[in-house]
Design a protein around this motif. Structure first.
Motif, PDB file in Angstrom:
ATOM      1  N   VAL A  19     -49.292 -37.214  63.669  1.00 20.30           N
ATOM      2  CA  VAL A  19     -48.635 -38.507  63.649  1.00 20.30           C
ATOM      3  C   VAL A  19     -48.869 -39.263  64.961  1.00 20.30           C
ATOM      4  CG1 VAL A  19     -46.443 -37.690  64.632  1.00 20.30           C
ATOM      5  CG2 VAL A  19     -46.446 -39.642  63.046  1.00 20.30           C
ATOM      6  N   LEU A  66     -43.020 -36.413  57.776  1.00 17.54           N
ATOM      7  CA  LEU A  66     -43.465 -35.823  59.037  1.00 17.54           C
ATOM      8  C   LEU A  66     -42.883 -34.424  59.180  1.00 17.54           C
ATOM      9  CD1 LEU A  66     -44.821 -36.156  61.850  1.00 17.54           C
ATOM     10  CD2 LEU A  66     -42.658 -37.160  62.629  1.00 17.54           C
ATOM     11  N   LEU A 110     -42.972 -42.340  55.900  1.00 18.12           N
ATOM     12  CA  LEU A 110     -43.606 -41.275  56.679  1.00 18.12           C
ATOM     13  C   LEU A 110     -42.934 -39.942  56.374  1.00 18.12           C
ATOM     14  CD1 LEU A 110     -45.427 -40.192  58.979  1.00 18.12           C
ATOM     15  CD2 LEU A 110     -43.658 -40.960  60.598  1.00 18.12           C
ATOM     16  N   ARG A 132     -47.826 -36.560  57.617  1.00 19.74           N
ATOM     17  CA  ARG A 132     -48.338 -36.271  58.951  1.00 19.74           C
ATOM     18  C   ARG A 132     -47.665 -35.027  59.523  1.00 19.74           C
ATOM     19  NH1 ARG A 132     -51.485 -39.422  57.297  1.00 19.74           N
ATOM     20  NH2 ARG A 132     -52.136 -41.419  58.199  1.00 19.74           N
TER      21      ARG A 132
END
Length: 200
Positions: free
Chosen positions: A60, A7, A5, A36
Motif C-alpha cells: 500500500v 489492507l 481499500l 494491498r
C-alpha cells in the motif's frame, strides 16, 4: 467513487484469505476495490510460506490510504494485538491524521489466529483504536447475520475472524460461516461507503 481499500498483513495466508473474501463482498455492490498489503518489518524471519502469501500483492501507499472511500484493515493476532507490521504502518500515517484525510470514512477490521481463544476480539479492538483517532466510522457486523449465531469457527460482531488452528505450514481454508461473514462484512462496508459518498 474512490475504491475501497482492503489492507492487511499475512505471514501464512490465513489473513489474506479473509481479505480476498471481504473484497468479493465489496465487489458485489459494484464498488471498486483494491487489495494491498503492508511492508513486513520481519524480513529476517521470512520464509517461503510468508513470501507466497503476499507475493503478488502490491504494498500500500499512503496516497492509496488517503484517497480510499473506505478501509478494511486486517492482521493476524499477535498476543492479543495486531502484528507489528500493521502497527508500524499505522504509525506512519500522522500526515493523514493532521489533514483529517480519513475523517467520516467507514472502516472495518478483521483477524486470524491459530487457536479459538487466541485473542481475536482484543486484536480487533486494538486495530479500531487508531482508526477512531483518524475519525473513521467503525462498521461491525450485526447479529442479523445468521452465521454469527451458528459459527463454531471464526466470527465476531467486532469484525470477521478465522481460526487457523495450529497447522501453520498449511493453513485451513475458511469455513462456510467465515466466508459468509466476510462477504457480509465487505457488502456492508461498501453500502456505507456509497451512502456516505453520496452525502458528501
Amino acid at each position: 467513487m474512490q475504491p475501497i481499500l482492503v489492507l492487511y498483513y499475512s505471514r501464512h495466508g490465513s489473513t489474506k484469505r479473509l481479505a480476498d473474501a471481504i473484497a468479493q463482498g465489496v465487489s458485489s455492490q459494484d464498488v471498486p476495490v483494491i487489495v494491498r498489503t503492508v511492508k513486513s518489518i520481519n524480513d529476517e524471519h521470512s520464509n517461503s510460506a510468508t513470501q507466497d502469501a503476499t507475493a503478488n500483492v502490491p504494498q500500500v501507499t499512503l496516497q492509496e490510504l488517503e484517497q480510499c472511500s473506505a478501509l478494511a484493515l486486517g492482521s493476524p493476532t499477535r498476543f492479543g494485538n495486531m502484528a507489528a507490521s500493521v502497527k508500524h504502518f499505522l504509525d506512519s500515517t500522522s500526515s493523514q491524521w493532521l489533514k483529517g484525510a480519513l475523517i467520516d470514512k467507514p472502516a472495518c477490521v478483521f483477524t486470524s489466529s491459530s487457536s479459538m481463544h487466541g485473542g481475536q476480539e482484543s486484536t480487533l479492538l486494538s486495530m479500531m483504536i487508531p482508526l477512531i483517532h483518524h475519525g473513521m466510522v467503525i462498521c461491525g457486523l450485526p447479529y442479523s447475520e445468521p452465521e454469527l449465531h451458528n459459527t463454531t469457527t471464526g466470527g465476531s460482531p467486532y469484525g470477521v475472524t478465522h481460526v487457523a488452528h495450529h497447522n501453520q505450514s498449511a493453513p485451513e481454508q475458511l469455513s462456510a460461516d467465515e466466508k459468509a461473514l466476510c462477504f457480509a462484512q465487505g457488502k456492508r462496508l461498501a453500502m456505507f461507503a456509497k451512502r456516505l459518498s453520496s452525502e458528501a
